[in-house]
Scaffold this motif. Structure first.
Motif, short mmCIF file in Angstrom:
data_model
loop_
_atom_site.label_atom_id
_atom_site.label_comp_id
_atom_site.label_asym_id
_atom_site.label_seq_id
_atom_site.Cartn_x
_atom_site.Cartn_y
_atom_site.Cartn_z
N VAL A 253 0.85 -1.19 0.00
CA VAL A 253 0.00 0.00 0.00
C VAL A 253 0.89 1.24 0.00
N LYS A 254 0.53 2.19 -0.82
CA LYS A 254 1.26 3.46 -0.89
C LYS A 254 0.37 4.60 -0.39
N ASP A 255 0.99 5.74 -0.16
CA ASP A 255 0.25 6.93 0.23
C ASP A 255 0.88 8.14 -0.43
N GLN A 256 0.15 9.25 -0.40
CA GLN A 256 0.59 10.48 -1.05
C GLN A 256 0.28 11.67 -0.15
N PRO A 257 0.92 11.73 1.01
CA PRO A 257 0.54 12.75 2.00
C PRO A 257 0.81 14.17 1.52
N ILE A 258 -0.06 15.07 1.98
CA ILE A 258 0.01 16.47 1.59
C ILE A 258 0.01 17.34 2.84
N ASP A 259 0.58 18.52 2.73
CA ASP A 259 0.65 19.42 3.87
C ASP A 259 -0.70 20.11 4.07
N VAL A 260 -1.18 20.11 5.29
CA VAL A 260 -2.49 20.66 5.59
C VAL A 260 -2.56 22.15 5.29
N ALA A 261 -1.45 22.87 5.46
CA ALA A 261 -1.46 24.31 5.19
C ALA A 261 -1.70 24.59 3.70
N GLU A 262 -1.21 23.71 2.84
CA GLU A 262 -1.43 23.90 1.41
C GLU A 262 -2.89 23.67 1.04
N VAL A 263 -3.52 22.70 1.69
CA VAL A 263 -4.95 22.46 1.46
C VAL A 263 -5.76 23.63 2.00
N ALA A 264 -5.39 24.15 3.17
CA ALA A 264 -6.07 25.31 3.74
C ALA A 264 -6.00 26.50 2.79
N ALA A 265 -4.83 26.73 2.20
CA ALA A 265 -4.68 27.85 1.28
C ALA A 265 -5.60 27.70 0.07
N ARG A 266 -5.72 26.49 -0.43
CA ARG A 266 -6.60 26.24 -1.58
C ARG A 266 -8.06 26.43 -1.20
N LEU A 267 -8.47 25.98 -0.01
CA LEU A 267 -9.84 26.17 0.43
C LEU A 267 -10.18 27.65 0.57
#
Length: 251
Positions: A153-167
């Motif tokens: 199993v693989k994963d592709q974690p992302i930084d929460v601050a980057e998602v917040a900026a997009r939202l």
């Protein structure tokens, strides 16, 4: 500047969304079960929820719980938003909710459908798992001398601050429907992520890859929760670990 309500505004993602919106000059109301003056349990709704959405132009819906109740909460929020004439509902979801038959993913997908059918202007963003969630998982698994990981199993974690900026960007725009997914900068095996965590924290643990059964595991193994074609994140898991623990966090 507009009045924006952020549900789950005291959580990992919601707190960052709130801070960024306020920095941009918006009036932001934070709704959570413990945040005054809008301390509301979305699963119960009621007059407190109606007061929270009154006069709001946009809602960013970050509140969620793996323990259940998200669909009921979304129905209550949508009903209140419609009564108040809210113009835009932004919802954060997860990459793969329509491909991985995992209970929490099914719930998130059901909430997506409620948002789409709400009659409100809406935007849905799907992101891969946050660095923070992967860290929490690895911290729990490494409490024992052996770290068991799902094999292949693989994963592709992302930084929460980057998602917040997009939202925040989406909340400041008009309804956009289902927008492009956000994936972290790297697709990595869980084994690689675990070893980076152990090195960054100076822990010695045996890592064991365990084959599992079931439709959800097969979907995760097939990469149904990944978005390699949308690897738009910048901050890597190694960089996240280095900042959190002061170590190298190399693979």
């Amino acid at each position: 500047m507009t009045t924006i309500l952020v549900t789950g505004g005291t959580g990992t993602l919601g707190r960052l969304v709130t801070e960024r919106l306020r920095a941009d000059g918006h009036e932001v109301r934070v709704l959570s079960r413990s945040s005054r003056p809008y301390a509301v349990d979305l699963r119960e709704g009621g007059s407190g929820l109606d007061a929270a959405v009154q006069g709001v132009e946009t809602i960013v819906h970050c509140a969620s719980s793996p323990r259940g109740g998200d669909e009921r909460a979304a129905r209550n929020l949508i009903a209140a938003a419609r009564r108040a004439g809210v113009g835009h509902l932004v919802y954060i979801s997860i990459v793969g909710v329509d491909r991985v038959p995992f209970g929490y993913y099914r719930t998130k997908h059901a909430v997506e459908r409620l948002v789409e059918e709400s009659g409100l202007g809406w935007t849905v963003l799907r992101a891969t798992q946050f660095h923070d969630l992967v860290l929490t998982l690895l911290q729990g698994l490494s409490r024992s001398p052996v770290v068991p990981l799902p094999a292949r199993v693989k994963d592709q974690p992302i930084d929460v601050a980057e998602v917040a900026a997009r939202l925040v960007e989406l909340a400041q725009g008009g309804p956009a429907g289902r927008v492009e997914d956000m994936g972290g900068p790297e697709v990595r095996t869980f084994d690689s992520l675990a070893r980076a965590y152990l090195q960054a924290t100076g822990r010695r643990r045996a890592v064991v890859k365990v084959p599992l059964r079931g439709a959800a595991y097969r979907a995760f193994r097939a990469g149904g929760h990944l978005a390699p074609q949308r690897a738009v994140g910048k901050r890597t898991f190694d960089e996240f670990l280095a900042e959190r623990f002061g170590g190298a966090g190399r693979r």
